[in-house]
Design a protein around this motif. Sequence first.
Motif, PDB file in Angstrom:
ATOM      1  N   THR A  53       0.947  -1.120  -0.183  1.00  0.00           N
ATOM      2  CA  THR A  53       0.014   0.218  -0.131  1.00  0.00           C
ATOM      3  C   THR A  53       0.948   1.191  -0.074  1.00  0.00           C
ATOM      4  OG1 THR A  53      -1.540   1.221   1.218  1.00  0.00           O
ATOM      5  CG2 THR A  53      -0.147  -0.133   2.407  1.00  0.00           C
ATOM      6  N   TYR A  55       0.618   3.757   1.872  1.00  0.00           N
ATOM      7  CA  TYR A  55       0.549   4.437   3.260  1.00  0.00           C
ATOM      8  C   TYR A  55       1.791   4.202   3.852  1.00  0.00           C
ATOM      9  CZ  TYR A  55      -4.566   4.838   3.092  1.00  0.00           C
ATOM     10  OH  TYR A  55      -5.773   5.466   2.828  1.00  0.00           O
ATOM     11  N   TYR A  56       2.672   3.033   3.553  1.00  0.00           N
ATOM     12  CA  TYR A  56       4.055   2.807   4.150  1.00  0.00           C
ATOM     13  C   TYR A  56       4.904   4.015   3.657  1.00  0.00           C
ATOM     14  CZ  TYR A  56       2.405  -1.611   6.050  1.00  0.00           C
ATOM     15  OH  TYR A  56       1.818  -2.606   6.888  1.00  0.00           O
ATOM     16  N   SER A  75      -2.303   9.775  11.721  1.00  0.00           N
ATOM     17  CA  SER A  75      -3.613   9.157  11.592  1.00  0.00           C
ATOM     18  C   SER A  75      -4.759  10.069  11.109  1.00  0.00           C
ATOM     19  CB  SER A  75      -4.171   8.701  12.955  1.00  0.00           C
ATOM     20  OG  SER A  75      -5.387   8.235  12.899  1.00  0.00           O
ATOM     21  N   LEU A  80      -6.677   7.497   8.640  1.00  0.00           N
ATOM     22  CA  LEU A  80      -6.893   6.141   8.986  1.00  0.00           C
ATOM     23  C   LEU A  80      -6.750   6.009  10.496  1.00  0.00           C
ATOM     24  CD1 LEU A  80      -3.674   4.567   6.967  1.00  0.00           C
ATOM     25  CD2 LEU A  80      -6.168   4.530   6.455  1.00  0.00           C
ATOM     26  N   SER A  81      -7.117   4.939  10.947  1.00  0.00           N
ATOM     27  CA  SER A  81      -7.571   4.825  12.371  1.00  0.00           C
ATOM     28  C   SER A  81      -6.111   4.846  13.272  1.00  0.00           C
ATOM     29  CB  SER A  81      -7.962   3.400  12.879  1.00  0.00           C
ATOM     30  OG  SER A  81      -7.332   2.362  12.569  1.00  0.00           O
ATOM     31  N   VAL A  83      -5.039   2.665  15.194  1.00  0.00           N
ATOM     32  CA  VAL A  83      -4.459   1.459  15.526  1.00  0.00           C
ATOM     33  C   VAL A  83      -3.937   0.825  14.198  1.00  0.00           C
ATOM     34  CG1 VAL A  83      -5.616  -1.059  15.587  1.00  0.00           C
ATOM     35  CG2 VAL A  83      -6.402   0.647  17.255  1.00  0.00           C
ATOM     36  N   ARG A  84      -4.504   1.175  13.077  1.00  0.00           N
ATOM     37  CA  ARG A  84      -3.843   0.864  11.891  1.00  0.00           C
ATOM     38  C   ARG A  84      -2.395   1.684  11.761  1.00  0.00           C
ATOM     39  NH1 ARG A  84      -1.718  -2.324   8.576  1.00  0.00           N
ATOM     40  NH2 ARG A  84      -2.239  -2.059   6.374  1.00  0.00           N
ATOM     41  N   GLU A  87       0.234   0.311  13.603  1.00  0.00           N
ATOM     42  CA  GLU A  87       0.802  -1.213  13.111  1.00  0.00           C
ATOM     43  C   GLU A  87       1.839  -0.849  12.001  1.00  0.00           C
ATOM     44  OE1 GLU A  87      -2.822  -3.052  11.866  1.00  0.00           O
ATOM     45  OE2 GLU A  87      -3.521  -3.779  13.470  1.00  0.00           O
ATOM     46  N   MET A  88       1.440   0.276  11.302  1.00  0.00           N
ATOM     47  CA  MET A  88       2.303   0.259  10.223  1.00  0.00           C
ATOM     48  C   MET A  88       3.838   1.063  10.689  1.00  0.00           C
ATOM     49  SD  MET A  88      -0.066   1.335   6.975  1.00  0.00           S
ATOM     50  CE  MET A  88      -1.247   2.429   7.944  1.00  0.00           C
TER      51      MET A  88
END
Length: 196
Positions: A53, A55-56, A75, A80-81, A83-84, A87-88
């Motif tokens: 993706t 996003y990274y 975020s 994006l949340s 939490v997500r 994680e990233m």
Amino acid sequence: ILLVLKDRAGTKPLKARFDRKIKVMRDERLNIQKRIGAQETISDGDREKFYSTHYYGAIHVLTSIPSFRTVDRLSEALRLSKVRVQEMVDFCLRIGILKQTGNELMPGSQHIHIGNQSELVLKHHKNWRQHTVYGLQFLDPDDLHYSACVSLTNADAFKIKESMLNNLKENVDVISKSAEEVAYVLSFDFYKLIAK
């Protein structure tokens, strides 16, 4: 020199031999990874996840800007949340793309570039092109977009590729020396309308 030797060649097999050498030389000149001096240093599995993706890459770039160095700000900016994003960020910290100093995230010492020989390059380009198409709906007057379909000679097509690669190298040099204030997406396309 090869072009001159090809023109002077007295037989078709000799001309074909010089054509092959010219093609190899052109292919080397058009290799972006070699042109900008990028090196690949993360594992295949991590590279696959990174390019899954856009996003990274966005997180990596945004953390170079002081106002985006927290999960909360990332975020909010990426919609994006938390939490997500966390994680990233954890993944990027693990592979060295990011580092953490106190509560601030920053780009790490690890850099990532994907060359045309990688099977992931198509995914990478699609991710950013989809992001670009999504962004077109906002029509920001400060953004630049140009699309055209053109016809030209093979020699002029090669000149344009050379010009674009030289310009890319100049831009990468400017970017690498520039202070981080704002994040942009840099992409350009120049390819045959009909594949062989």
